[in-house]
Each structure stands twice: as structure tokens, then as C-alpha cells.
Design a protein around this motif. Structure first.
Motif, mmCIF file in Angstrom:
data_model
loop_
_atom_site.group_PDB
_atom_site.id
_atom_site.type_symbol
_atom_site.label_atom_id
_atom_site.label_comp_id
_atom_site.label_asym_id
_atom_site.label_seq_id
_atom_site.Cartn_x
_atom_site.Cartn_y
_atom_site.Cartn_z
ATOM 1 N N HIS A 162 -6.906 -2.418 4.265
ATOM 2 C CA HIS A 162 -8.084 -2.138 3.438
ATOM 3 C C HIS A 162 -8.082 -2.991 2.166
ATOM 4 C CE1 HIS A 162 -5.941 1.548 1.415
ATOM 5 N NE2 HIS A 162 -5.576 0.431 0.868
ATOM 6 N N HIS A 163 -6.999 -3.743 1.958
ATOM 7 C CA HIS A 163 -7.007 -4.714 0.866
ATOM 8 C C HIS A 163 -7.585 -6.051 1.316
ATOM 9 C CE1 HIS A 163 -4.420 -2.198 -1.723
ATOM 10 N NE2 HIS A 163 -3.999 -1.746 -0.567
ATOM 11 N N HIS A 203 0.819 -1.199 0.000
ATOM 12 C CA HIS A 203 0.000 0.000 0.000
ATOM 13 C C HIS A 203 0.858 1.256 0.000
ATOM 14 C CE1 HIS A 203 -3.306 2.559 -0.217
ATOM 15 N NE2 HIS A 203 -2.645 3.308 0.628
#
Ligand SMILES: [Cu+2]
Ligand SMILES: [Cu+2]
Lengths: 542, 333
Positions: A304-305, A255
Motif C-alpha cells: 500500500h506504499h 510497514h
């Protein structure tokens, strides 16, 4: 300092000081290393672009008919690995950053010129190994290397691919480390932190991510290799391991890696928007702080993945909230760039067209990121074409547009020649149109439910896929054009003045192209960043 | 090919309506700001272009403006966050009365097992209007079960059960995709969900299945595998009495307490040493490599039936009776 003499044709510069091949391969001049990187990443861009072409051609029809499923899987894996690790991550920092960071702060070179050269050799070794992997059968794990597929089930060259990325990772650690030390220690007298061009602030933030994040992905990928070779049981649930651990480690780097790719583009856009509006960047401090905030917050949002990967719902709530936090500094930057144009004196030269394209497309990429951070919506669109469209808006609409803005902006300085302005504008427009036609339909496809990495798909998705492939062919033309006219300009382009855009950076106060030592004597900075009264001439209106 | 240009997926679950409402809100808000930004960029570029506006008006930054464009987006983001978190929490918590279906994913097919004993491959029949909970596990790599018309997706992991659920609102046949890349035939790991009227569904459930319910399969396994040698339905066994275990808290020998859910039961069978019940010796052998995922699900279904014998639907197969229910004493944990 500000010598504005017409460029003497035979004046000695970093390009013509020595023409022998070994003088290039053993150079420690940051500018020449920047050029070495430019050549190598351009080659990698077209390798990744070839894979993308094959993907788009296969997706013209619902059936998987152009190539086998295994070949298709290798194509998107190669596309992802090459574009992320061998093009986007080094793109701006290793080329423009290498070239410009010392010049912008008034230094003769980076703090560690030999480490800089070593970083290029690391990169080339990694890229060479990756090309060997591609030519000897490829790898089919996706660029994300999710276990246990990569560690146990794939029958392709996973270990070699992982080693290639590991080695290339060191090149970016070297670059980041070099930038940090250089920015701290080698600023010219008078070049205080608050006078630094925003390009430097962004590169500083990028370097911090490179140095802190890259080791983690290196560890994660090493563990995949070890697990594959020795069945150590780190990720294999049958041996007590946890496959989600890999995802945590991988995204902890990958990220922030998104910000390694986008922050340098923001760096370019800040310079370009200010120069072509002839106005100091609005809210200099806010823009600089936003870069740092992005670098810090970017490390806190990795899960958030993983909203549907099987993590706890409460963890998901926290990561969703933090993902919204990181969106705020990006919004701040966009508004400040717009405010910079307001009441400026705007010239729509090619770099500015790309920068405006960047702002628009990055905005769309960022806005669609809000959908993915929204937990309830992510459950539906995760791992669909919506995600593909979103990150291509950031990575291609954002990062690559910024890169092209920068290449055109500094081309006169790098090459000593002007690029052909009309062709520049045509290419910028072609890329903008082709890009949107390629990726906008993919948002719709994603919400309809088309999963990513699908070799074959249900027939009702065909129309949107055909639109996307049509867009991709326009985009491809848009990318080949600059390759042609920039090469053309090396011989036939107009000879560039030292400061064709009347920009304020120190790099523009040197001859084009600059001499090896950049500055005959160390400059003393007495003006604020983007102080247009410090440059006398009025630029040619383009 | 050109006749169909779909723009929005069908809505066929209770969650779909909520997801779409938020989606429309997001489209409106982000659409507004995106268009505004595009227009402003173009207006500034043309209104202030160098030929029209050769002289720059220098403006220093403005703290008020910076605050405005920090706080306004932040406020809007918080609305999105809270709204979407509400949907997610609903998605994350299957209602207790949901119908249960077990799912085993493997390269490259989906197997569905209904507690009543029906087994299907790449096709899932569910009743209209009833909440259905999927308890899922993978036999190899990570897969992900995606039902776009229901706006529901959940990764399917090896080694651990994950669950998801939905409540259908429209009869019909819907897409079922694997969305986690899982190797060669990833894009072939697809199927359909058939939503049936409840009566038709009941008929389908009881039609043509000889194998008996999951729980009765589990009961047979329980005996074949020799679990009964240690686990008896009294206090005499070398292992704990499993009657009424499912869903209850279990005290471990290291002092921790865990809930006996599907994952706990699976782990107890595959890696018995990982969590040892207080008061017992770690003598239970591992059944790793002996029982497969489907058998594990049957065993779990059997143990579950020992806890809630009243749960079965009329018309479906009766749950397996514990061997000596009358003589089984109350659990003392
Ligand atoms: Cu991310
Ligand atoms: Cu799959």
C-alpha cells in the motif's frame, strides 16, 4: 506476597546495589539494561528532535533560505532514520519492556540476560556509527533509501548509514527473541496465558514482528550497500535489475515496523486505562487477539506504499483490501478501551491524560490511514504532507504519547520517586495542543498538494506551514518539560510507595524500586489479570 | 501572506470531481466517528471520574458489542474500498483515444515531447477537454509526476515506461510537482501544465517547430543507427519486419507470447537478448549507451507510426512513411 510496608529509605534495590560505572556497563539485570536504553534513546530523541526543529524553521518561508538544499535533505533524512530506527523502534520494548516483561510474569530476569546486554551494545554501536555519519557529512537518501538514488546517485555516506541500521536491527532481533522465549518459558506458577497482562500480549506480538521482519530490512539494506559498492545490478535496470524490488523488500519490514512502534504503546494504554478506571479491560480476549491479528495482517499490506509506484492495478486492489482488514483490529482496541472507562472510577492522573490523548490521536491517525488505503485518494495524497501528517498522528500522537504515558506510570517503580503531578498535567496538555497545531494543518497542505521532502514550496502554502512551525515550538516545550521535572524528581520528588496507583500487575507487588532479583521468592498467581479486588488499598485520588 | 489560507485545491480534471466526492464522503464518515469517540472519552472521563463515581460497576465483556464494533467498521471500510477502487481503475486505464505526450524525467527537470514534434521543458501544454496520456520514463533515479489540480500522480521509473492520464475540465495554468524524492533539487523539479482551448492548442502545436514530428526523427535515427541493415520491410532481412508490429502479439523463441508495447520495443533495442523473437537468431546488438531515452521514444514513435498511419491529427505533421509500404507483405506472425 503483597507486602505493603512503607519504603525503607536505605533498602537495597537494583539502583543502589552498586554505584560503579562498570557495574552498569557489565550489568545483566534487565532493569538496569532498561535504564541504559532509556538514557540512550532519550539522547537520540533529542538528536532527531534537533533535525525536526531545523526542518520546521526552514519551512517558515517558501524560499529555501535557511540552509542549502543538500543540508535540508540531510536534515529530514537524519530526522527519519534517528526517530524511526534509533528512537521509536526501541522506545517502549527496550526500556519499559525490558524493565517490565520479567516483572509482570513473575520472573527474575529475561531468559538470556547476556544477550540482553549484547543487544544494548549492538544498539550503541549502531547509534554511535550513525552519529559518526551525521557528524562527518550526513546522508541524504531519506530514511526510505529508495534505489537507484541511494545505490548509485547519492554522494553521501549511504553505506555507513546502512551498516548502522543493520547493526541496530540486530539489537531489536535480540530483544524480540529474548521476550518470546521469556514469555513462553518463564511465567510464574499460576500465570497462565489468559492471566497475562495485555502489556505482555502486545509485547509478544511486537517481538514476533521484530524477529520475522527485521532480517528482511537488513537484507534489503545490505543489498543497497552491495549494489553501491560493487554495482551488482540487483536494482539497476541497466544491468537487468528492478528498482521496485527494493521497495517491496523495504516495506515488507517497514510497514510491520509501524506496528513494532504502535503495539507497545497500545500495551501501555491497556494497562493505564484499566488501572485509572479501576476496571478490568473490557473484552480482554478481543484486545489480546487484536494484537496478534495486527501482527499477522501487518505483514500482508506492504504494497500500500506503492499504489502509484508502477505495480499492477490488480495487486493494488488486493493490498488495498488487506489494508482495510488490518484497520479492523485497531478499531476493536479503541472501542474496548472506551468501554473500559465506561462505569469505571476514572482518575485523570498524568498517565491517564496521555493514554486518553493516545486514544484520540491514534484514532485520527488510524482514520486518516483509511484515506491512504483508499486507492483513488492515495493517487492524489501519496507522498504529500497528508502522509506526513497521518504517520505523525500514529507515531507521535500514538507511539510517543503511549511512551510518555508509560514513563509516567512506571516512573515511581523505576526511580522510586513520584513525578510532580501538576507539571505532568501541564506537559501533557502542552504536548497535546502543540502536536495538533503542528500536524493538523499538514493534512490540509497535503490535500492541497504540497509534496513531502520539499526544501522550497509555492507561496500559497505558507500560512499553513507557519501554523505548523508555531505548533512545533509548543511541542518542543512540551517535550523538554518532562525531561526537566523527571530529572528533578530523582532528587526532590516524593518517595514513591510500592503501588501508588493500586494497580494489579505483579510489578506493583514488589518494592519501589525493586530489588535486583525482583521477587525474593517466586510469586504464585491466583488471580485473574486486572482483578482489582486482589489489591487492598484504595489509591490516592489525583 | 495572511490573505490566503487555501483549504481545498482547484478541480481541473474529470477525475478530480470523483476523487473529491469520495474525499467528502470519507471526511463525513471519519469525522462523525472521530468526534463521537472524542466526545465519549470526555464524557466517560468526567461522568465516571473518581470523585463522582467511586464505586466501579463491573461489566464483563460482551460478545454482541465486540461483534458490532467489528462488523460495522468492516462494512463501512468495504464501501470505501469499492468506491475508491472504482476511481483507481479509471486512473489506471487510459482511454484508447487519448492524445499522447512523452515525458522524460531527469535530475532535475521534466522534458515533454508531443508526437507532432513540439518539445518543452518544465511546462506542458494540453488541450481542454481531451484525454491526454503521458508515457513517462526517467533517465536516472525514480521521480514522480504529480498534478494536484487533476488529482493524478504516477512514479516515473528508470528502465521502464509508466503511464498516467487525465482529461482536463478548466483552462488555466496548474501545478506540476515531482513527488518522489530525487536528490538535491527535488523541490525545484516543478513546472506548470497549461490547459488551452482546443483551437489555441492546435495553433500552438503547429507553431514554430523545425525539427519535424517524433516519428520522422525516429525514422532518421532508424537509418542512421543502421537498424535498416537487418530490419527491412519485406521478409529478406536478418531481423523481423517491423511493419505493423506495434500493439500486436509477438511469439518468442521460448514459447511465450508478449504484446509489442512501448516497454517491449524499448527492451528489444536495449537488451535484445532478453526476449528473442521466434524464428530469429539473437544477433541484434545492444544499443545501450548509444541511444538515449528521448531517441528511444522517437524510435518507438516511428515504429508505432508504421502500425497506425491514420492516427495523426489534421494540421499536425504527417507521420513518416515506411520506406517501401507497397512492397511490404503482410506480417506472418
Ligand atoms: Cu504501511
Ligand atoms: Cu523529485
Amino acid at each position: 506476597m503483597a507486602t505493603i510496608a512503607a519504603p525503607a529509605v536505605e533498602r537495597e534495590n537494583y539502583l543502589n546495589t552498586d554505584f560503579r560505572v562498570r557495574s552498569w556497563l557489565l550489568t545483566t539485570d534487565h532493569k538496569r539494561i532498561g535504564i541504559l536504553y532509556l538514557l540512550s534513546i532519550t539522547a537520540m530523541f533529542f538528536v532527531g528532535g534537533f533535525a525536526a526543529t531545523m526542518i520546521r524553521l526552514e519551512l517558515l518561508t517558501p524560499a529555501g533560505d535557511l540552509m542549502s538544499s543538500d543540508t535540508y535533505n540531510k536534515m529530514f533524512t537524519i530526522h527519519g532514520i534517528v526517530m524511526v530506527f534509533f528512537f521509536l523502534i526501541p522506545s517502549i520494548p527496550a526500556t519499559l519492556g525490558n524493565f517490565l516483561v520479567p516483572m509482570m510474569i513473575g520472573a527474575r530476569d529475561l531468559a538470556f540476560p547476556k544477550i540482553n546486554l549484547a543487544s544494548w551494545y549492538m544498539y550503541i554501536t549502531g547509534a554511535g556509527l550513525m552519529m559518526y555519519v551525521v557528524l562527518t557529512g550526513g546522508v541524504d537518501t531519506g530514511w526510505t533509501f529508495y534505489v537507484p538514488f541511494s545505490s548509485t546517485y547519492s554522494n553521501t555516506h549511504v553505506i555507513a548509514a546502512v551498516v548502522a541500521i543493520f547493526i541496530a536491527g540486530f539489537s531489536s532481533i535480540f530483544t524480540g527473541f529474548n521476550f518470546i522465549v521469556t514469555i513462553h518459558r518463564m511465567r510464574a506458577p499460576g500465570m497462565t496465558w489468559s492471566r497475562l497482562p495485555l502489556f505482555i500480549w502486545s509485547h509478544y506480538a511486537t517481538s514476533v514482528i521484530m524477529v520475522l521482519g527485521t532480517p528482511v530490512v537488513a537484507i534489503a539494506l545490505t543489498l543497497v550497500a552491495l549494489e553501491r559498492a560493487f554495482h551488482m545490478g540487483i536494482f539497476d535496470p541497466r544491468l537487468g535489475g528492478d528498482p521496485l524490488l527494493f521497495q517491496h523488500l523495504f516495506w515488507f519490514y517497514s510497514h510491520p515496523a509501524v506496528y513494532i512502534m504502535i503495539l507497545p504503546s497500545m500495551a501501555v494504554v491497556s494497562e493505564v486505562v484499566s488501572t485509572f478506571s479501576r476496571k478490568r479491560v473490557f473484552g480482554y480476549a478481543a484486545v489480546a487477539l487484536a494484537s496478534i491479528a495486527i501482527a499477522v495482517l501487518g505483514f500482508l499490506v506492504w504494497a500500500h506504499h506503492m499504489f502509484v509506484a508502477g505495480i499492477s492495478a490488480y495487486a493494488a486492489l488486493v493490498f488495498s483490501l488487506l489494508s482495510y482488514f488490518v484497520a479492523v483490529p485497531s478499531a476493536i482496541k479503541v472501542f474496548n478501551w472506551m468501554a473500559t472507562m465506561y462505569k469505571g472510577s476514572v482518575s485523570l492522573a498524568t498517565p491517564m491524560l496521555y493514554a486518553m490523548g493516545f486514544i484520540g490521536l491514534f484514532t485520527m491517525g488510524g482514520m486518516t490511514g483509511l484515506y491512504l488505503a483508499a486507492l483513488g485518494i492515495d493517487v492524489h495524497v501519496h507522498d504529500t504532507y497528508f502522509v506526513i501528517a497521518h504517520f505523525h498522528y500514529i507515531m507521535v500522537g500514538g507511539a510517543v504519547m503511549g511512551y510518555l504515558a508509560g514513563i509516567h506510570f512506571w516512573w515511581p517503580k523505576i526511580s522510586g520517586r513520584m513525578y510532580p503531578e501538576a507539571w505532568g498535567k501541564i506537559a501533557a496538555a502542552t504536548i497535546f495542543i502543540g502536536f495538533n497545531l503542528t500536524f493538523f494543518p499538514q493534512f490540509v497542505l497535503g490535500y492541497l498538494g504540497m509534496p513531502r521532502r520539499y526544501h522550497a514550496y509555492p507561496p500559497e502554502f505558507q500560512v499553513l506551514n507557519v501554523m505548523s512551525t508555531a505548533g512545533a515550538s509548543i511541542l518542543a516545550v512540551g517535550y523538554v518539560l518532562p525531561l526537566i521535572y523527571l530529572l528533578w524528581s530523582l532528587r526532590y520528588g516524593e518517595v514513591a510507595p510500592d503501588n501508588p496507583w493500586a494497580a494489579t500487575g505483579l510489578e506493583w507487588r514488589t518494592p519501589s524500586p525493586p530489588p535486583t532479583e525482583n521477587f525474593p521468592e517466586t510469586p504464585v498467581v491466583t488471580w485473574e489479570a486486572y482483578d482489582y479486588s486482589s489489591v487492598a488499598e484504595v489509591p490516592v485520588a489525583r | 501572506m495572511w490573505q490566503t489560507l487555501p483549504l481545498w485545491p482547484a478541480r481541473a480534471s474529470t477525475l478530480a470531481g470523483r476523487t473529491d466526492a469520495l474525499m467528502i464522503f470519507m471526511l463525513a464518515v471519519t469525522g462523525f466517528f472521530t468526534v463521537m469517540i472524542f466526545i465519549l472519552i470526555l464524557v466517560f472521563a468526567l461522568r465516571f471520574r473518581r470523585t463522582r463515581n467511586p464505586i466501579v460497576t463491573h461489566i464483563e465483556g460482551s460478545n454482541a458489542l465486540e461483534a458490532a464494533w467489528t462488523l460495522i467498521p468492516f462494512g463501512i471500510f468495504m464501501v470505501m474500498f469499492i468506491w475508491s477502487a472504482g476511481i483507481y481503475m479509471t486512473w489506471a486505464q487510459p482511454p484508447p483515444n487519448a492524445e499522447e505526450v512523452f515525458v522524460v524525467g531527469k535530475q532535475w527537470m521534466w522534458k515533454f515531447e508531443h508526437p507532432e514534434g513540439q518539445r518543452e521543458i518544465d511546462q506542458l501544454h494540453v488541450p481542454l477537454g481531451r484525454a491526454v496520456r503521458l508515457t513517462m520514463i526517467s533517465q536516472d533515479v525514480i521521480h514522480s509526476l504529480f498534478l494536484p489540480e487533476f488529482r493524478v500522480k504516477q512514479d516515473v521509473l528508470p528502465g521502464r515506461y509508466t503511464t498516467t492520464w487525465f482529461q482536463t475540465t478548466k483552462p488555466g495554468s496548474y501545478h506540476l510537482f515531482c513527488t518522489q524524492y530525487c536528490g538535491t533539487m527535488h523541490s525545484g523539479m516543478i513546472g506548470e501544465v497549461v490547459v488551452m482551448e482546443p483551437a489555441a492548442y492546435q495553433a500552438w502545436l503547429s507553431g514554430g517547430n523545425a525539427e519535424g514530428s517524433l516519428a520522422s526523427t525516429g525514422q532518421k535515427l532508424f537509418q542512421q543507427l543502421g537498424c535498416t541493415t537487418c530490419h527491412r520491410f519485406d521478409t529478406q532481412g536478418r531481423g523481423p519486419n517491423l511493419l505493423g508490429l506495434y500493439g500486436k502479439p509477438v511469439l518468442l523463441d521460448d514459447g511465450r507470447t508478449v504484446t509489442a508495447d512501448d516497454n517491449y520495443i524499448r527492451e528489444s533495442i536495449l537488451t535484445p537478448g532478453a526476449k528473442v523473437v521466434a524464428g530469429f537468431k539473437p544477433i541484434m546488438p545492444t544499443f545501450q549507451g548509444i541511444v538515449n531515452e528521448e531517441q528511444l521514444l522517437s524510435l518507438a514513435a516511428y515504429l508505432k507510426s508504421l502500425s497506425q498511419p491514420e492516427r495523426r491529427q489534421p494540421g499536425s505533421n504527417r507521420p513518416a512513411e515506411p520506406p517501401h509500404p507497397a512492397s511490404a507483405p503482410a506480417r506472418s506472425r
